[in-house]
Each structure stands twice: as C-alpha cells, then as structure tokens.
Design a protein around this motif. Structure first.
Motif, PDB file in Angstrom:
ATOM      1  N   GLY A  93       9.274  29.944 -12.855  1.00 54.36           N
ATOM      2  CA  GLY A  93       9.717  29.038 -13.366  1.00 54.36           C
ATOM      3  C   GLY A  93      10.813  29.129 -14.293  1.00 54.36           C
ATOM      4  O   GLY A  93      11.771  28.356 -14.521  1.00 54.36           O
ATOM      5  N   SER A  94      10.870  30.236 -14.799  1.00 53.78           N
ATOM      6  CA  SER A  94      12.274  30.620 -15.678  1.00 53.78           C
ATOM      7  C   SER A  94      13.634  30.529 -15.020  1.00 53.78           C
ATOM      8  O   SER A  94      14.576  29.965 -15.360  1.00 53.78           O
ATOM      9  N   VAL A  95      13.693  31.148 -13.896  1.00 54.88           N
ATOM     10  CA  VAL A  95      14.863  31.245 -13.014  1.00 54.88           C
ATOM     11  C   VAL A  95      14.994  29.675 -12.870  1.00 54.88           C
ATOM     12  O   VAL A  95      16.420  29.541 -12.758  1.00 54.88           O
ATOM     13  N   TYR A  96      14.119  28.953 -12.349  1.00 53.16           N
ATOM     14  CA  TYR A  96      14.453  27.604 -11.771  1.00 53.16           C
ATOM     15  C   TYR A  96      15.062  26.902 -13.111  1.00 53.16           C
ATOM     16  O   TYR A  96      15.913  26.246 -12.733  1.00 53.16           O
ATOM     17  N   LEU A 128      11.973  13.316 -12.793  1.00 55.14           N
ATOM     18  CA  LEU A 128      10.666  13.418 -12.067  1.00 55.14           C
ATOM     19  C   LEU A 128      10.658  14.591 -11.002  1.00 55.14           C
ATOM     20  O   LEU A 128       9.385  15.293 -11.125  1.00 55.14           O
ATOM     21  N   VAL A 129      11.554  15.012 -10.249  1.00 55.30           N
ATOM     22  CA  VAL A 129      11.590  15.843  -9.608  1.00 55.30           C
ATOM     23  C   VAL A 129      11.366  17.117 -10.100  1.00 55.30           C
ATOM     24  O   VAL A 129      10.666  18.308  -9.908  1.00 55.30           O
ATOM     25  N   ASN A 130      12.253  17.441 -11.199  1.00 59.58           N
ATOM     26  CA  ASN A 130      12.303  18.442 -11.869  1.00 59.58           C
ATOM     27  C   ASN A 130      10.803  18.778 -12.367  1.00 59.58           C
ATOM     28  O   ASN A 130      10.270  19.984 -12.382  1.00 59.58           O
ATOM     29  N   ILE A 131      10.146  17.761 -13.126  1.00 60.75           N
ATOM     30  CA  ILE A 131       8.787  18.076 -13.546  1.00 60.75           C
ATOM     31  C   ILE A 131       7.826  18.623 -12.339  1.00 60.75           C
ATOM     32  O   ILE A 131       7.119  19.440 -12.566  1.00 60.75           O
ATOM     33  N   VAL A 132       8.021  17.853 -11.356  1.00 58.79           N
ATOM     34  CA  VAL A 132       7.051  18.192  -9.971  1.00 58.79           C
ATOM     35  C   VAL A 132       7.267  19.893  -9.720  1.00 58.79           C
ATOM     36  O   VAL A 132       6.337  20.406  -9.616  1.00 58.79           O
ATOM     37  N   TRP A 146      18.206  11.618  -4.655  1.00 52.66           N
ATOM     38  CA  TRP A 146      18.747  11.417  -5.925  1.00 52.66           C
ATOM     39  C   TRP A 146      18.757  12.793  -6.557  1.00 52.66           C
ATOM     40  O   TRP A 146      19.758  13.099  -7.224  1.00 52.66           O
ATOM     41  N   TYR A 147      17.765  13.849  -6.418  1.00 55.29           N
ATOM     42  CA  TYR A 147      17.785  14.979  -6.760  1.00 55.29           C
ATOM     43  C   TYR A 147      18.723  15.851  -6.368  1.00 55.29           C
ATOM     44  O   TYR A 147      19.640  16.345  -7.004  1.00 55.29           O
ATOM     45  N   LEU A 148      18.953  15.807  -4.995  1.00 57.00           N
ATOM     46  CA  LEU A 148      20.072  16.415  -4.406  1.00 57.00           C
ATOM     47  C   LEU A 148      21.475  15.874  -4.725  1.00 57.00           C
ATOM     48  O   LEU A 148      22.303  16.510  -4.921  1.00 57.00           O
ATOM     49  N   TYR A 149      21.385  14.614  -5.134  1.00 59.80           N
ATOM     50  CA  TYR A 149      22.750  13.894  -5.341  1.00 59.80           C
ATOM     51  C   TYR A 149      23.272  14.551  -6.887  1.00 59.80           C
ATOM     52  O   TYR A 149      24.387  14.946  -6.855  1.00 59.80           O
ATOM     53  N   LEU A 182       5.774  25.427  -9.583  1.00 60.81           N
ATOM     54  CA  LEU A 182       6.485  26.995  -9.900  1.00 60.81           C
ATOM     55  C   LEU A 182       5.515  27.601 -11.236  1.00 60.81           C
ATOM     56  O   LEU A 182       5.096  28.548 -10.966  1.00 60.81           O
ATOM     57  N   SER A 183       4.982  26.920 -11.994  1.00 63.38           N
ATOM     58  CA  SER A 183       4.126  27.283 -13.053  1.00 63.38           C
ATOM     59  C   SER A 183       2.573  27.716 -12.504  1.00 63.38           C
ATOM     60  O   SER A 183       2.027  28.771 -12.658  1.00 63.38           O
ATOM     61  N   TRP A 184       2.239  26.805 -11.499  1.00 64.84           N
ATOM     62  CA  TRP A 184       1.056  27.127 -10.836  1.00 64.84           C
ATOM     63  C   TRP A 184       1.253  28.408  -9.956  1.00 64.84           C
ATOM     64  O   TRP A 184       0.274  29.266  -9.932  1.00 64.84           O
TER      65      TRP A 184
END
Length: 128
Positions: A57-60, A28-32, A3-6, A37-39
């Motif tokens: 994280g900012s670029v993402y 959900l995938v965005n949060i993960v 669904w993320y790729l979709y 990336l923050s870590w």
C-alpha cells in the motif's frame, strides 16, 4: 478504469483542465486499489501492515502521489482556480472541505486561462 489510465498517462502534467469525471473516477479506482492492497498487506503480514501502512500500500501510494496532485491541480484549473489552492488541503478539516467543494463543482462553461472546456474540446476525450 479508462479514466484511471488516462490520468496515469498524464503522470506529472499540471497544465490544462480535468473534468469532474476524470478526477472522481481516478479517485474511486485509487480507493479500491488501496483497500485491496491493505487487505493483501494484512494477509501477507508485510512490514508496517500492523500499523496500517503495509509495504504494498505504501509503495502504491508513493507511486500515485504525483498523478494525484496533478489531476487535482487540473481539476482546480477546470473551475478557474489556481493549482496553489491544493495547499489548503494541509489545513485540517477545513482544507479538506474546501477542496471537496471545489472538486464537485461543474466545469467552467467556456475557455479560461488554463485552456478550453474539456467537455467541449477533443482534448477532454480519452485517447488511450
């Protein structure tokens, strides 16, 4: 992950409808990804990581801004609301709560001015 790729495949598509599953799996995938990336930003000490907005994280976040808005607009279309309702998110707290209420609602059962119900149409199924 499909669904993320979709959603990414429909990068800047503001027309049509997005069912709940499409919106919430993307969310959900965005949060993960953002947490990971923050870590990584913190571990690598990238510029801005001390302030909570590291480079990776900012670029993402910038890269997924447009598809995030687009899937939100399509989600609103699915419940027969104008995409302009996304702007209510700019109102602190109340705007977030209104959008949350809209995003958890089930699809409008039939076709509406934004297209057929994606649960019942072929368009609502992923084609990756």
């Amino acid at each position: 992950m499909n669904w993320y790729l979709y959603v990414l495949k429909k990068y800047a598509v503001f027309k049509g409808r997005a069912r709940r599953k499409e919106y919430w799996y993307f969310f959900l995938v965005n949060i993960v990804i953002s947490v990971v990336l923050s870590w990584v930003d913190t571990r690598l000490g990238t510029p801005g990581s001390a302030e909570g907005a590291g480079l990776l994280g900012s670029v993402y976040s910038l890269a997924v801004l447009l598809p995030s808005i687009a899937v939100g607009v399509r989600r609103l279309h699915d419940i027969d609301k104008s995409g302009w309702w996304m702007l209510i998110g700019l109102v602190p707290v109340i705007g977030f709560l209104v959008l949350l209420y809209f995003f958890v609602q089930d699809s409008q059962a039939d076709s509406n001015e934004f297209g057929p119900n994606p649960k019942k149409s072929r368009e609502g199924h992923m084609h990756l």
